[in-house]
Write a protein that holds these residues in place. Structure first.
Motif, short mmCIF file in Angstrom:
data_model
loop_
_atom_site.label_atom_id
_atom_site.label_comp_id
_atom_site.label_asym_id
_atom_site.label_seq_id
_atom_site.Cartn_x
_atom_site.Cartn_y
_atom_site.Cartn_z
N ALA A 105 46.73 36.25 43.06
CA ALA A 105 47.21 35.50 41.90
C ALA A 105 46.53 34.15 41.77
O ALA A 105 46.59 33.53 40.70
CB ALA A 105 48.72 35.29 42.01
N PHE A 106 45.87 33.66 42.81
CA PHE A 106 45.39 32.29 42.84
C PHE A 106 44.05 32.08 42.14
O PHE A 106 43.76 30.99 41.66
CB PHE A 106 45.26 31.78 44.28
CG PHE A 106 46.54 31.77 45.06
CD1 PHE A 106 47.78 31.69 44.42
CD2 PHE A 106 46.51 31.83 46.44
CE1 PHE A 106 48.95 31.67 45.14
CE2 PHE A 106 47.69 31.81 47.17
CZ PHE A 106 48.91 31.73 46.52
N GLN A 107 43.18 33.09 42.13
CA GLN A 107 41.84 32.93 41.58
C GLN A 107 41.40 34.21 40.90
O GLN A 107 41.98 35.28 41.09
CB GLN A 107 40.83 32.60 42.70
CG GLN A 107 41.07 31.27 43.38
CD GLN A 107 39.91 30.89 44.27
OE1 GLN A 107 38.78 31.27 44.01
NE2 GLN A 107 40.19 30.13 45.31
N PRO B 257 45.94 40.88 39.52
CA PRO B 257 46.09 39.43 39.58
C PRO B 257 46.84 38.86 38.39
O PRO B 257 47.51 37.83 38.51
CB PRO B 257 44.64 38.92 39.63
CG PRO B 257 43.82 40.03 39.09
CD PRO B 257 44.53 41.30 39.44
N THR B 258 46.77 39.52 37.23
CA THR B 258 47.52 39.04 36.07
C THR B 258 49.02 39.15 36.32
O THR B 258 49.78 38.20 36.10
CB THR B 258 47.14 39.86 34.82
OG1 THR B 258 45.75 39.72 34.56
CG2 THR B 258 47.93 39.40 33.60
N GLN C 121 37.21 34.04 46.88
CA GLN C 121 36.98 34.83 45.67
C GLN C 121 36.19 36.10 46.01
O GLN C 121 36.55 37.19 45.57
CB GLN C 121 36.24 34.01 44.64
CG GLN C 121 36.02 34.78 43.33
CD GLN C 121 35.58 33.87 42.20
OE1 GLN C 121 35.97 32.72 42.14
NE2 GLN C 121 34.75 34.39 41.33
N THR C 122 35.14 35.95 46.81
CA THR C 122 34.36 37.11 47.19
C THR C 122 35.18 38.08 48.03
O THR C 122 35.15 39.29 47.84
CB THR C 122 33.12 36.67 47.99
OG1 THR C 122 32.35 35.77 47.18
CG2 THR C 122 32.26 37.85 48.38
N SER C 123 35.98 37.53 48.94
CA SER C 123 36.82 38.38 49.80
C SER C 123 37.83 39.15 48.98
O SER C 123 38.04 40.34 49.19
CB SER C 123 37.54 37.51 50.84
OG SER C 123 36.61 36.85 51.67
N ALA C 124 38.46 38.47 48.02
CA ALA C 124 39.47 39.11 47.21
C ALA C 124 38.87 40.24 46.39
O ALA C 124 39.46 41.31 46.23
CB ALA C 124 40.13 38.09 46.29
N GLN C 125 37.68 40.01 45.85
CA GLN C 125 37.04 41.02 45.03
C GLN C 125 36.70 42.27 45.84
O GLN C 125 36.89 43.39 45.40
CB GLN C 125 35.77 40.46 44.41
CG GLN C 125 35.09 41.44 43.46
CD GLN C 125 33.96 40.78 42.69
OE1 GLN C 125 33.71 39.60 42.84
NE2 GLN C 125 33.27 41.54 41.88
N ARG C 126 36.23 42.07 47.05
CA ARG C 126 35.76 43.20 47.85
C ARG C 126 36.89 43.92 48.59
O ARG C 126 36.78 45.12 48.85
CB ARG C 126 34.76 42.69 48.90
CG ARG C 126 33.44 42.21 48.32
CD ARG C 126 32.56 41.68 49.43
NE ARG C 126 31.28 41.22 48.92
CZ ARG C 126 30.39 40.57 49.66
NH1 ARG C 126 30.63 40.32 50.93
NH2 ARG C 126 29.24 40.18 49.15
N LEU C 127 37.94 43.19 48.94
CA LEU C 127 38.86 43.70 49.95
C LEU C 127 40.27 43.94 49.46
O LEU C 127 41.15 44.30 50.23
CB LEU C 127 38.91 42.72 51.13
CG LEU C 127 37.57 42.37 51.76
CD1 LEU C 127 37.75 41.37 52.87
CD2 LEU C 127 36.89 43.63 52.30
N SER C 128 40.56 43.79 48.19
CA SER C 128 41.91 44.00 47.68
C SER C 128 42.17 45.47 47.46
O SER C 128 41.65 46.06 46.52
CB SER C 128 42.12 43.22 46.38
OG SER C 128 42.04 41.84 46.64
N TYR C 129 42.99 46.04 48.32
CA TYR C 129 43.33 47.45 48.22
C TYR C 129 44.85 47.56 48.25
O TYR C 129 45.51 46.76 48.88
CB TYR C 129 42.74 48.25 49.39
CG TYR C 129 41.26 48.44 49.27
CD1 TYR C 129 40.74 49.53 48.61
CD2 TYR C 129 40.40 47.49 49.79
CE1 TYR C 129 39.36 49.70 48.49
CE2 TYR C 129 39.02 47.65 49.67
CZ TYR C 129 38.50 48.75 49.04
OH TYR C 129 37.15 48.91 48.92
#
Length: 274
Positions: free
Chosen positions: A155-157, A166-167, A266-274
């Motif tokens: 939710a943060f970025q 994230p929305t 930001q990069t971590s969230a994009q790659r690792l959100s499952y």
């Protein structure tokens, strides 16, 4: 019998999503067990009754007190009925943990399924309003209470590949802050927990996690350690207890520092959100 310190002794709690989607300990199951272990009477809400019954079995093994309520929290009537059943069982309500949520609405604004978007928002956001809508009057009559909403560090970025998750989780942040202001004079505290990359049944159930991602999720954190549902559960227990009597309107990340080590987040969230 597990040791009880009585941090929420005499209180009545509702935990939504109190089962787990696979064997193991998710955020809701951990919260329910810890609240019961610390003396609360707990209503276990879940769409899948068998999953909640397994949580109940764990609680009763420790001689805790709980009931199981099968409920679809995207239905206002189901939420109203669940609160009523809880109040009928124990004559009060002190704690509400809004834990239910889904991430399974893929796509960006151009290609996502709009019906799935609407269903997802009803589950992730509207259900929390429904539960609070019916819980708050009972909490007021009980002398106050604590509501804990579960969001996510996503939710943060920006940077997430899917628009929905994230929305919806971002909406929970401002819903929490606004509810805290709306109901503080009634003695009701409203706070939010934003879990990071915890390793829970919703992550590993059904073989959803690609090879190597578990290690990358761990290594994305400042502490370089893996979180579990218990870590989130202990945060919920704190916010539910009188130890947090002067805490309201806060968003507490439980993420081993992932959200603190920008720009990597930001990069971590994009790659690792499952």
């Amino acid at each position: 019998m597990a040791d009880r310190k009585g941090r929420v002794a005499g209180k009545v709690a509702i935990v939504t999503g109190a089962g787990s989607s696979a064997d193991g300990i998710g955020n809701g199951r951990a919260a329910a067990i810890l609240l019961a272990r610390e003396g609360a009477q707990v209503a276990l809400l879940d769409y899948h009754k068998d999953a909640a019954e397994e949580t109940a079995r764990m609680i009763r093994e420790e001689r805790g007190d709980c009931i199981v309520i099968e409920a679809d929290v995207s239905s206002e009537e189901a939420c109203r009925s669940a609160v009523q059943d809880t109040a009928s069982a124990w004559n009060r309500l002190d704690i509400l943990v809004n834990n239910v949520g889904t991430s399974r609405v893929p796509g960006n604004a151009v290609d996502l399924d709009v019906d799935a978007w609407d269903r997802g928002l009803r589950l992730n956001v509207t259900s929390m309003m429904f539960m609070a809508r019916h819980a708050i009057p009972v909490m007021k009559a009980s002398g106050g209470g604590s509501i804990i909403n579960i969001s996510s560090i996503t939710a943060f970025q920006g940077g997430h590949p899917n628009l929905f998750y994230p929305t919806s989780k971002g909406a929970i942040l401002n819903m929490t802050r606004t509810m805290a202001g709306n109901h503080g004079a009634d003695g009701i505290r409203v706070n939010c927990i934003a879990p990071g990359f915890v390793y829970t049944p919703v992550v590993y159930g059904g073989g959803r996690l690609p090879e190597g991602v578990r290690e990358k999720r761990r290594d994305a954190s400042a502490l370089k350690t893996e979180g579990t549902g218990w870590d989130v559960g202990y945060g919920i227990l704190y916010l539910a207890s009188e130890e947090a009597r002067w805490v309201t309107g806060v968003v507490l990340p439980i993420d081993a520092g992932v959200s603190a080590i920008s720009p990597h987040f930001q990069t971590s969230a994009q790659r690792l959100s499952y």
